[in-house]
Design a protein around this motif. Structure first.
Motif, PDB file in Angstrom:
ATOM      1  N   LEU A   5       0.431 -48.220  -4.254  1.00 14.99           N
ATOM      2  CA  LEU A   5      -0.887 -48.156  -3.642  1.00 14.99           C
ATOM      3  C   LEU A   5      -1.860 -47.550  -4.647  1.00 14.99           C
ATOM      4  O   LEU A   5      -1.673 -46.420  -5.109  1.00 14.99           O
ATOM      5  CB  LEU A   5      -0.821 -47.302  -2.376  1.00 14.99           C
ATOM      6  CG  LEU A   5      -2.104 -47.155  -1.557  1.00 14.99           C
ATOM      7  CD1 LEU A   5      -2.594 -48.513  -1.065  1.00 14.99           C
ATOM      8  CD2 LEU A   5      -1.880 -46.211  -0.386  1.00 14.99           C
ATOM      9  N   ARG A   6      -2.886 -48.299  -4.990  1.00 16.76           N
ATOM     10  CA  ARG A   6      -3.862 -47.832  -5.971  1.00 16.76           C
ATOM     11  C   ARG A   6      -4.888 -46.890  -5.323  1.00 16.76           C
ATOM     12  O   ARG A   6      -5.206 -47.026  -4.140  1.00 16.76           O
ATOM     13  CB  ARG A   6      -4.603 -49.010  -6.614  1.00 16.76           C
ATOM     14  CG  ARG A   6      -3.696 -49.973  -7.354  1.00 16.76           C
ATOM     15  CD  ARG A   6      -4.500 -50.988  -8.155  1.00 16.76           C
ATOM     16  NE  ARG A   6      -5.387 -51.782  -7.323  1.00 16.76           N
ATOM     17  CZ  ARG A   6      -5.051 -52.947  -6.760  1.00 16.76           C
ATOM     18  NH1 ARG A   6      -3.837 -53.445  -6.933  1.00 16.76           N
ATOM     19  NH2 ARG A   6      -5.924 -53.622  -6.028  1.00 16.76           N
ATOM     20  N   LEU A   7      -5.434 -45.994  -6.129  1.00 11.00           N
ATOM     21  CA  LEU A   7      -6.479 -45.085  -5.699  1.00 11.00           C
ATOM     22  C   LEU A   7      -7.750 -45.356  -6.493  1.00 11.00           C
ATOM     23  O   LEU A   7      -7.772 -45.201  -7.717  1.00 11.00           O
ATOM     24  CB  LEU A   7      -6.046 -43.623  -5.895  1.00 11.00           C
ATOM     25  CG  LEU A   7      -7.142 -42.561  -5.683  1.00 11.00           C
ATOM     26  CD1 LEU A   7      -7.682 -42.624  -4.258  1.00 11.00           C
ATOM     27  CD2 LEU A   7      -6.607 -41.170  -6.008  1.00 11.00           C
ATOM     28  N   GLY A   8      -8.800 -45.761  -5.779  1.00 10.29           N
ATOM     29  CA  GLY A   8     -10.113 -45.876  -6.384  1.00 10.29           C
ATOM     30  C   GLY A   8     -10.927 -44.646  -6.006  1.00 10.29           C
ATOM     31  O   GLY A   8     -11.056 -44.320  -4.830  1.00 10.29           O
ATOM     32  N   ASP A  41      -6.772 -45.093 -10.310  1.00 11.45           N
ATOM     33  CA  ASP A  41      -6.524 -46.451 -10.812  1.00 11.45           C
ATOM     34  C   ASP A  41      -7.810 -47.231 -11.024  1.00 11.45           C
ATOM     35  O   ASP A  41      -7.808 -48.292 -11.645  1.00 11.45           O
ATOM     36  CB  ASP A  41      -5.640 -47.207  -9.823  1.00 11.45           C
ATOM     37  CG  ASP A  41      -4.301 -46.525  -9.636  1.00 11.45           C
ATOM     38  OD1 ASP A  41      -3.503 -46.536 -10.587  1.00 11.45           O
ATOM     39  OD2 ASP A  41      -4.070 -45.960  -8.549  1.00 11.45           O
ATOM     40  N   ASN A  71     -15.484 -50.794  -9.617  1.00 12.07           N
ATOM     41  CA  ASN A  71     -15.775 -51.499  -8.379  1.00 12.07           C
ATOM     42  C   ASN A  71     -17.203 -51.129  -7.974  1.00 12.07           C
ATOM     43  O   ASN A  71     -17.460 -50.004  -7.552  1.00 12.07           O
ATOM     44  CB  ASN A  71     -14.770 -51.070  -7.302  1.00 12.07           C
ATOM     45  CG  ASN A  71     -15.072 -51.671  -5.947  1.00 12.07           C
ATOM     46  OD1 ASN A  71     -15.508 -52.808  -5.838  1.00 12.07           O
ATOM     47  ND2 ASN A  71     -14.849 -50.893  -4.899  1.00 12.07           N
ATOM     48  N   GLU A 154     -12.077 -55.016   2.153  1.00  6.23           N
ATOM     49  CA  GLU A 154     -11.850 -53.581   2.313  1.00  6.23           C
ATOM     50  C   GLU A 154     -12.095 -53.232   3.768  1.00  6.23           C
ATOM     51  O   GLU A 154     -13.191 -53.453   4.290  1.00  6.23           O
ATOM     52  CB  GLU A 154     -12.761 -52.759   1.405  1.00  6.23           C
ATOM     53  CG  GLU A 154     -12.528 -51.257   1.566  1.00  6.23           C
ATOM     54  CD  GLU A 154     -13.225 -50.411   0.520  1.00  6.23           C
ATOM     55  OE1 GLU A 154     -13.422 -49.212   0.773  1.00  6.23           O
ATOM     56  OE2 GLU A 154     -13.572 -50.948  -0.551  1.00  6.23           O
ATOM     57  N   HIS A 188      -7.772 -53.789   0.929  1.00 10.62           N
ATOM     58  CA  HIS A 188      -8.102 -52.409   0.567  1.00 10.62           C
ATOM     59  C   HIS A 188      -8.610 -51.700   1.822  1.00 10.62           C
ATOM     60  O   HIS A 188      -8.852 -52.336   2.846  1.00 10.62           O
ATOM     61  CB  HIS A 188      -9.184 -52.378  -0.507  1.00 10.62           C
ATOM     62  CG  HIS A 188      -8.831 -53.104  -1.769  1.00 10.62           C
ATOM     63  ND1 HIS A 188      -9.707 -53.245  -2.816  1.00 10.62           N
ATOM     64  CD2 HIS A 188      -7.686 -53.738  -2.146  1.00 10.62           C
ATOM     65  CE1 HIS A 188      -9.122 -53.915  -3.794  1.00 10.62           C
ATOM     66  NE2 HIS A 188      -7.896 -54.239  -3.411  1.00 10.62           N
ATOM     67  N   SER A 208      -3.184 -52.428  -0.575  1.00 10.64           N
ATOM     68  CA  SER A 208      -2.921 -52.291  -2.003  1.00 10.64           C
ATOM     69  C   SER A 208      -3.841 -51.278  -2.677  1.00 10.64           C
ATOM     70  O   SER A 208      -3.587 -50.896  -3.822  1.00 10.64           O
ATOM     71  CB  SER A 208      -3.061 -53.649  -2.710  1.00 10.64           C
ATOM     72  OG  SER A 208      -4.359 -54.171  -2.531  1.00 10.64           O
ATOM     73  N   GLU A 209      -4.907 -50.835  -1.980  1.00 10.73           N
ATOM     74  CA  GLU A 209      -5.828 -49.887  -2.605  1.00 10.73           C
ATOM     75  C   GLU A 209      -6.579 -49.102  -1.546  1.00 10.73           C
ATOM     76  O   GLU A 209      -6.983 -49.646  -0.515  1.00 10.73           O
ATOM     77  CB  GLU A 209      -6.818 -50.634  -3.505  1.00 10.73           C
ATOM     78  CG  GLU A 209      -7.827 -49.759  -4.225  1.00 10.73           C
ATOM     79  CD  GLU A 209      -8.659 -50.549  -5.208  1.00 10.73           C
ATOM     80  OE1 GLU A 209      -8.059 -51.203  -6.102  1.00 10.73           O
ATOM     81  OE2 GLU A 209      -9.899 -50.552  -5.092  1.00 10.73           O
ATOM     82  N   ASN A 211     -10.027 -46.547  -1.342  1.00 12.09           N
ATOM     83  CA  ASN A 211     -11.193 -46.030  -2.045  1.00 12.09           C
ATOM     84  C   ASN A 211     -11.675 -44.776  -1.332  1.00 12.09           C
ATOM     85  O   ASN A 211     -12.014 -44.821  -0.147  1.00 12.09           O
ATOM     86  CB  ASN A 211     -12.295 -47.087  -2.105  1.00 12.09           C
ATOM     87  CG  ASN A 211     -11.988 -48.161  -3.137  1.00 12.09           C
ATOM     88  OD1 ASN A 211     -11.884 -47.860  -4.320  1.00 12.09           O
ATOM     89  ND2 ASN A 211     -11.824 -49.392  -2.692  1.00 12.09           N
ATOM     90  N   ARG A 233      -3.446 -38.377  -4.769  1.00 16.12           N
ATOM     91  CA  ARG A 233      -2.455 -39.320  -5.299  1.00 16.12           C
ATOM     92  C   ARG A 233      -1.057 -38.990  -4.783  1.00 16.12           C
ATOM     93  O   ARG A 233      -0.281 -39.885  -4.399  1.00 16.12           O
ATOM     94  CB  ARG A 233      -2.519 -39.222  -6.820  1.00 16.12           C
ATOM     95  CG  ARG A 233      -1.482 -39.954  -7.624  1.00 16.12           C
ATOM     96  CD  ARG A 233      -1.826 -41.403  -7.801  1.00 16.12           C
ATOM     97  NE  ARG A 233      -1.317 -42.195  -6.708  1.00 16.12           N
ATOM     98  CZ  ARG A 233      -1.664 -43.449  -6.465  1.00 16.12           C
ATOM     99  NH1 ARG A 233      -2.552 -44.053  -7.220  1.00 16.12           N
ATOM    100  NH2 ARG A 233      -1.138 -44.111  -5.462  1.00 16.12           N
TER     101      ARG A 233
END
Length: 241
Positions: A5-8, A41, A71, A154, A188, A208-209, A211, A233
């Motif tokens: 899992l990505r972190l924006g 990320d 983004n 999102e 997201h 997957s992400e 924000n 994170r």
């Protein structure tokens, strides 16, 4: 195996603090570098019509100076389209915007604005910019996003966060994420997420992400931005483990 899992990290409110006094401090670009070193990320930044936090120069510098994907959150206007086409961020997330709101209050009405959104989405896509739509976890909005041909949505997690993590709101997010994934969309989520409520959202396997911005910048006042990002994170990773 559950996908990572990505972190924006949204750095808007570093600019909010800077703008309260004018000048150059604190610098949002410096914040982006700190977030990157701490495990982010990607970097998210919203260029609002009234420029209440990020400025055009901030966006240009982020594109030029950070190594992580940018983004760009933007309203569906000709002005913002022109800026996106000039700066060429990695991704553009189209969000609703009203001058009177303190922050983004709801999801984009993709179902009711397809005619207006379609040419904008096509121009961004043709420029090589990955387009996403910030929408409520509702079937009609997700279907509309798929019909518009965007690769990403999102999900607006504000109602979940404001409810104190109510099971019903979490259920809406789970159902929407599963539906979007079945339609071939990358999913997201974000808005109002914190240490206290991020776990159940991060555990949704189709996401997957995430924000996250306001909470991290606020927490940074007490622990530092590096520590805040690392702690977020860790919570996200634990929820996926």
């Amino acid at each position: 195996m559950t996908m990572p899992l990505r972190l924006g990290v949204n750095i808007d409110h570093v600019a909010t603090i800077r703008n309260a006094r004018g000048g150059n401090h604190p610098c949002p670009i410096r914040a982006a570098h700190v977030a990157a070193a701490a495990g982010a990320d990607g970097i998210t930044a919203h260029l609002r019509e009234d420029r209440r936090h990020m400025t055009d120069a901030d966006i240009a510098r982020l594109v030029q100076e950070i190594d992580l994907p940018l983004n760009l959150e933007m309203a569906a206007t000709d002005e913002m389209l022109a800026i996106a086409l000039k700066c060429r961020p990695h991704a553009a997330c189209i969000v609703p915007e009203r001058r009177a709101e303190r922050t983004t209050e709801g999801g984009l009405d993709a179902a009711g604005q397809q005619g207006m959104l379609k040419p904008l989405v096509e121009r961004l896509r043709d420029a090589g910019i990955r387009v996403s739509l910030f929408v409520a976890p509702e079937a009609r909005q997700i279907e509309a996003a798929a019909q518009l041909g965007v690769p990403v949505i999102e999900l607006h997690t504000g109602p979940y966060a404001h409810s104190g993590g109510a099971a019903a709101e979490l259920g809406h997010l789970r159902k929407a994420a599963a539906m979007a994934k079945q339609l071939g969309l990358e999913v997201h989520a974000g808005h109002g997420l914190s240490f206290a409520n991020v776990g159940p959202v991060a555990a949704i396997p189709e996401l997957s992400e995430l924000n996250i911005g306001h909470f991290l910048i606020g927490e940074a006042l007490f622990s530092g931005l590096d520590a805040a990002v690392r702690a977020m994170r860790a919570r996200m990773d634990a929820a996926r483990a």
